[in-house]
Write a protein that holds these residues in place. Structure first.
Motif, short mmCIF file in Angstrom:
data_model
loop_
_atom_site.label_atom_id
_atom_site.label_comp_id
_atom_site.label_asym_id
_atom_site.label_seq_id
_atom_site.Cartn_x
_atom_site.Cartn_y
_atom_site.Cartn_z
N GLN A 139 -4.86 6.37 -0.70
CA GLN A 139 -5.58 5.40 0.11
C GLN A 139 -7.05 5.29 -0.28
O GLN A 139 -7.64 4.23 -0.21
N CYS B 206 0.81 -1.22 0.00
CA CYS B 206 0.00 0.00 0.00
C CYS B 206 0.84 1.27 0.00
O CYS B 206 0.33 2.33 -0.28
N ASP B 207 2.12 1.17 0.28
CA ASP B 207 2.94 2.37 0.32
C ASP B 207 3.66 2.62 -1.01
O ASP B 207 4.74 3.18 -1.05
#
Length: 134
Positions: free
Chosen positions: A80, A74-75
């Motif tokens: 998001q 996710c980074d």
């Protein structure tokens, strides 16, 4: 407009700009709660020290999303709000039974990492993590 009024206006504008910038940097730095109770309604809840894990790991070590059907940390820079909810994939319809429930995911991901980190003092026994009472 008097000099006093102009100075007051400039100071107010600068103060508001600074306050906005600080609030935005704090919001950007927010990576979730410091502690999370996992399985809070279950028989063996876990008080998970989220902040402590963030000190040693990138978010993508645990959190991911699917990008073109590929598990992606996710980074990677994806906003998001573009992520699906975890339960859209991790549910009773998922083919991999070891990834359907939070218990299965936690035991797979957490236990595997704790085994690798044994020498650094990572908890190894069930009650090391499942120690909080309902």
């Amino acid at each position: 407009m008097s000099k006093k009024s102009l100075v007051l206006l400039v100071v107010t504008a600068l103060t508001l700009s600074l306050a906005f910038a600080v609030s935005m940097s704090v919001a950007a730095a927010d990576k979730g709660p410091a502690e999370i109770t996992l399985n809070p309604d279950g028989t063996k809840p876990v008080l998970f020290p989220h902040a402590k894990h963030q000190e040693k790991n990138a978010c993508g070590t645990c959190h991911h999303y699917l990008k073109d059907q590929v598990k992606t940390p996710c980074d990677d820079g994806t906003p998001q709000e573009d992520f699906k909810k975890c339960t859209e994939c991790h549910n009773d319809t998922m083919a991999n039974e070891k990834l359907r429930t939070w218990k299965d995911i936690g035991h797979g991901l957490c236990k595997d990492c704790h085994t690798k980190m044994k020498e650094q003092g990572a908890p190894q026994k069930c009650n090391d993590c499942h120690s909080i009472k309902k």
